[in-house]
Design an enzyme around this catalytic site. Structure first.
Site, PDB file in Angstrom:
ATOM      1  N   ALA A   1       0.893  -1.054   0.057  1.00 11.10           N
ATOM      2  CA  ALA A   1      -0.008  -0.143  -0.032  1.00 11.10           C
ATOM      3  C   ALA A   1       0.878   1.201  -0.058  1.00 11.10           C
ATOM      4  O   ALA A   1       0.289   2.374  -0.407  1.00 11.10           O
ATOM      5  CB  ALA A   1      -1.004   0.059   1.215  1.00 11.10           C
TER       6      ALA A   1
ATOM      7  N   SER B   1      -0.167  -4.912  10.486  1.00 10.19           N
ATOM      8  CA  SER B   1      -1.026  -4.814  11.518  1.00 10.19           C
ATOM      9  C   SER B   1      -2.693  -5.086  11.184  1.00 10.19           C
ATOM     10  O   SER B   1      -3.377  -4.014  11.343  1.00 10.19           O
ATOM     11  CB  SER B   1      -1.003  -3.650  12.315  1.00 10.19           C
ATOM     12  OG  SER B   1      -0.721  -2.583  11.725  1.00 10.19           O
TER      13      SER B   1
END
EC number: 2.7.1.25
Length: 177
Positions: A16, A86
């Site tokens: 990303a 995460s």
């Protein structure tokens, strides 16, 4: 530039742009005299959390350990950039509560774009069944519900993302130009 300790947590899918944004922003803040450390998920897994797998329990433990180190640095006046997928909202919130001075950055790009950017071939291997439990393919990613900043790396230039994070850190009083 004056600053105070804070953990800036970059979360998002693999590819990303978490590492790209955090490293570019770190260069700028270090050049301005800020004490700053980067805890990159790949590097942390090689050194601090070696031996942990990718089960939900191991992923949560990985994030807790990163959070522990981040908390130590933050309370000693260091700006800490954490760049880690995460994937689970609950553990990110647990770490936020423990640290206190915590700014969540959602580095958001569609899965298709992350796959297109994938220089390591991880998504291709996951789709072929060679990697099990890969976030975004056969393991969930729980996007933040209320991040302090969202960087849409498929729609904005790197500099725009950097400026959004800088503006938020300034607004919250963590850095003073």
């Amino acid at each position: 530039m004056e600053h105070r300790g804070v953990t800036v947590w970059f979360t998002g899918l693999s590819g990303a742009g978490k590492t790209t944004i955090s490293h570019a922003l770190a260069e700028r803040l270090k050049a301005a005299g800020c004490k700053l450390e980067i805890l990159d998920g790949d590097i942390v897994r090689t050194n601090l959390t070696k031996g942990l797998g990718f089960s939900k329990e191991d992923r949560d433990e990985n994030i807790r350990r990163i959070g522990f180190v981040s908390n130590l640095l933050t309370r000693n006046g260091v700006i800490v950039f954490v760049s880690a997928i995460s994937p689970y909202r609950e553990i990110r919130e647990e770490v936020r509560q423990r640290i206190g001075d915590f700014v969540e950055i959602f580095v958001n790009a569609p899965l298709e774009e992350c796959e297109r950017r994938d220089v390591k071939g991880l998504y291709q291997r996951a789709r072929a069944g060679e990697i099990k439990g890969f976030t975004g393919i056969d393991d969930p990613y729980e996007a933040p519900t209320n991040p302090e900043v969202e960087c849409r790396t498929d729609l904005e230039e790197l500099e725009e993302s950097i400026e959004k994070v800088m503006a938020k850190l300034t607004e919250l009083g963590y850095i003073t130009p």
